[in-house]
Design an enzyme around this catalytic site. Structure first.
Site, PDB file in Angstrom:
ATOM      1  N   CYS A 178      31.054  47.349  43.453  1.00  0.00           N
ATOM      2  CA  CYS A 178      32.451  46.939  43.387  1.00  0.00           C
ATOM      3  C   CYS A 178      33.293  47.956  42.632  1.00  0.00           C
ATOM      4  O   CYS A 178      34.524  47.909  42.700  1.00  0.00           O
ATOM      5  CB  CYS A 178      32.562  45.562  42.743  1.00  0.00           C
ATOM      6  N   GLU A 208      35.710  38.418  39.794  1.00  0.00           N
ATOM      7  CA  GLU A 208      35.586  39.879  39.770  1.00  0.00           C
ATOM      8  C   GLU A 208      35.350  40.280  41.208  1.00  0.00           C
ATOM      9  O   GLU A 208      34.258  40.089  41.747  1.00  0.00           O
ATOM     10  CB  GLU A 208      34.439  40.289  38.838  1.00  0.00           C
TER      11      GLU A 208
END
Length: 685
Positions: A297, A258
């Site tokens: 993120c 990720e």
């Protein structure tokens, strides 16, 4: 005074490295909080402990037992969160930031505990779909099922979410029955260590369920084997390096990445300044720039707006950003804290410099801003920085990520152009479209979904319950294609299944029934003369059944049901119209008349251990039933699921209704609540 060495938790004990380690500074004051080192740590022993102690202990528990422990743990940690909040401030986080990390992490544990109890069996195996017939006679079938991998899930986490980033990976692994080794980002590892220590001190989890590696993870991948998994969060470049590690490649280790991505938010062409959507867009942009000082993120790095609205968006955003107060998290009035470290600040400034080569800085000044309650130079502070790039041929806004309170406004011309710009991010964790026009929403979502792991459609109707562009949820997938890492986490039970092996098992109905603990059509039924509704969970067995009938269907029955219910559809009441219907060729009984009669046939009406019918699944009407047909029903105990902590459980029954020729006319599952034990009422005589 020398700062303490942050310990690791390895093979049931706390380990402190003997060297000087690397100092980790307070993000606000610059003072050293701890030192970090993994020198001398027995990494092979850690992996072996997970596989030989943690794994077997977890696999002894059912999904429901693991869920109960996870719930207890989540509630305990939630009760202790004040201590974690205090420590989180040293990472630069305001209390608003910490809520996302700490409360979000503990909430994820509770969400997975609830999901597992509701959606997984009280067993150690998950059945994937219905059996597949592999022969004409029904004696040979295939069943896909999931069992836990017999390895260890290794987390390599980023610094920005030291609690949630650990627990969102740990929760599905624990439910799956796979032990975890946590390697936190060093800059904020002391907060992860505090949570792990609380977990260990609770004594709730089986030994070996979780271990902590503080310091370098350089050697941990060397010992990975084919049953192990790696879950990585961080930069795309580091993900590529770890994914190509020789042990990962040679052993086909499951690797999930990720990675940080250049997420976008799109303002719809209908969202002019006089609409609620315009305000929602600006508020969301400012929120994503300032929560965690933009170190997410999922933060908005690219704000795509209609060209004719670009000036309005810049002015409105600039005004909102002017209200942001930067400073020490515990100082009065502060709304945005520090970045995690001075190194991180320098990295952001380098990225901003690259962006300013093609974009104008329209809000904020990294060289001239105020800090409340702290020294601007000692702490890792930056103001929110908004840029505008009108050169749509420039690649930097789509290639360079400033992992901090930074976003770039880019104009677009038409929704198709917005889709094109969104895709130039080369794969994103999340994108959002703020519009009240359903046609715009559909065009953008269908055009951009291929490049995004999640898409938020925000407007005035869902704003009140909206959880935010940058907030991954336990029940939805988190991940994205391309630059975003190509991985997938969370997603409810999907996240659990990532830690399990799917296997196709072939065999007879009786074998598959025993293996999966779910009755399969064609397997033996048991009719011992005692109606299954007279049996408690303690007495009931899979395959216990009752057959009742036949009962003849008359035209009078059909007409009475139609009059009583109001369902006078022509196929039941108009002979000529029904005869013209190519599917029926005459009047037929109502499907729900068949189901109602079936219940009347198989139900034992007296008080007993069956407490309630709470639903019907998979109902299908297979053959039209005409007046004169005779119906027989067979009810079979298909699946038995006790409820932990309750005095009852759930029983799924297979129901099949056949006509006088033995042809199925209806099949379905009946769902009931059944008492775990039942003492018959005393005879009043």
């Amino acid at each position: 005074m020398t700062a303490p060495m942050l310990p690791s938790y390895v093979a049931g004990r706390w380990y402190t490295a003997p060297d000087e380690g690397t100092p980790i500074a307070d993000a606000v004051t610059g003072e050293t909080v701890v030192r970090v080192s993994s020198a001398g740590l027995d990494v092979p022993g850690m992996l072996d402990h997970a596989r030989s102690v943690g794994g077997p202990a977890l696999r002894e528990l059912t999904f429901h037992q693991r869920a109960a422990l996870l719930k207890q743990l989540g509630l305990r940690l939630m009760a202790e969160k004040d201590a974690f909040y205090a420590l989180s401030r040293r990472t630069g986080c305001t209390d608003r930031d910490t809520a996302v990390d700490v409360d979000g992490g503990f909430g994820t544990l509770l969400s997975y505990a609830s999901k597992a109890r509701r959606e997984l069996p009280d067993d150690t195996v998950v059945l994937d779909g219905a059996p597949e017939p592999l022969g004409r006679g029904g004696t040979f079938l295939g069943q896909h099922l999931y069992t836990p991998l017999r390895g260890v899930a290794v987390q390599v986490n980023a610094f920005n979410f030291p609690v949630w980033g650990f627990l969102e990976k740990f929760a599905p692994a624990f439910i799956a029955g796979v032990p975890t080794v946590v390697k936190p980002g060093s800059q904020t590892a002391y907060l992860t260590e505090a949570v792990v220590r609380s977990i260990v001190d609770s004594g709730l989890l089986p030994e070996g369920s979780v271990q902590l590696l503080a310091g370098s993870a350089a050697s941990v991948l060397d010992g990975l084997a084919g049953q192990d998994l790696v879950f990585f969060t961080g930069s795309a470049s580091t993900a590529r390096k770890l994914r190509s590690h020789p042990a990962v490649v040679a052993n086909s280790v499951r690797f999930n990445a990720e990675a940080d991505s250049l997420n976008c938010a799109v303002l719809g062409p209908d969202a002019t300044p006089d609409t609620p959507e315009f305000g929602l867009f600006v508020d969301q942009l400012v929120t994503e720039m300032t929560v965690k000082a933009g170190q997410k993120c999922t933060a908005i790095r690219r704000a795509l707006v209609p060209r004719e609205l670009a000036d309005d968006v810049v002015e409105a955003t600039r005004a909102k950003l002017a209200e942001v107060v930067v400073g020490a998290p515990d100082a009065e009035g502060v709304t945005m804290g520090a970045l995690a470290s001075l190194d991180q600040r320098q990295e952001v400034l380098r990225a901003v410099k690259a962006l300013r080569g093609v974009a104008d800085l329209v809000a904020g000044d990294p060289d001239d801003f105020s800090v409340v309650g702290a020294d601007r130079d000692r702490g890792a502070f930056l103001p929110p920085l908004l840029l505008r790039c009108d050169d749509l041929s420039a690649g930097e806004p789509h290639d360079v990520e400033a992992f901090g309170p930074v976003s770039t406004v880019l104009p677009y011309d038409g929704v198709a152009h917005a889709v094109e710009l969104a895709a130039r991010g080369q794969g994103s964790l999340v994108g959002s479209i703020v519009t009240h026009d359903p046609a715009v929403a559909r065009e953008f979502v269908l055009g951009a979904a291929h490049a995004h792991g999640r898409v938020l459609v925000l407007d005035r109707d869902d704003a009140g319950e909206n959880t935010g562009h940058g907030s991954p949820l336990p029940v939805l997938v988190h991940g994205g294609p391309g630059r975003a890492g190509g991985g997938e986490e969370l997603g409810g039970i999907r996240g659990v299944l990532h830690h399990m092996q799917r296997t196709a098992v072939q065999g007879s109905p009786d074998m598959l029934t025993t293996i999966g603990r779910r009755w399969v059509t064609g397997a033996a039924r048991t009719d011992d003369g005692v109606h299954p509704f007279r049996k408690s969970l303690a007495e009931l067995r899979i395959g216990d059944s009752v057959t009742a009938g036949p009962r003849a269907v008359t035209l009078a029955d059909i007409e009475h049901f139609a009059e009583f219910t109001g369902d006078t559809f022509y196929a039941h009441m108009d002979e000529a119209a029904a005869a013209a219907n190519p599917l029926f060729g005459g009047r037929v009984a109502h499907g729900y008349l068949i189901v109602s009669w079936a219940a009347g046939l198989f139900v034992d009406p007296d008080p007993g251990p069956v407490l309630a019918n709470y639903g019907v699944d998979n109902l299908r009407f297979l053959t039209p039933v005409k007046p004169g047909a005779e119906l027989t029903v067979t009810l079979t105990a298909k699946q038995i699921t006790p409820r932990g902590g309750a005095d009852h459980g759930e029983v799924r029954w297979d129901a099949i209704v056949v006509d006088g020729d033995g042809q199925p006319v209806a099949t379905y599952d009946v769902l009931t609540m059944v008492a775990k034990t039942w003492a018959p009422a005393a005879d009043p005589s």
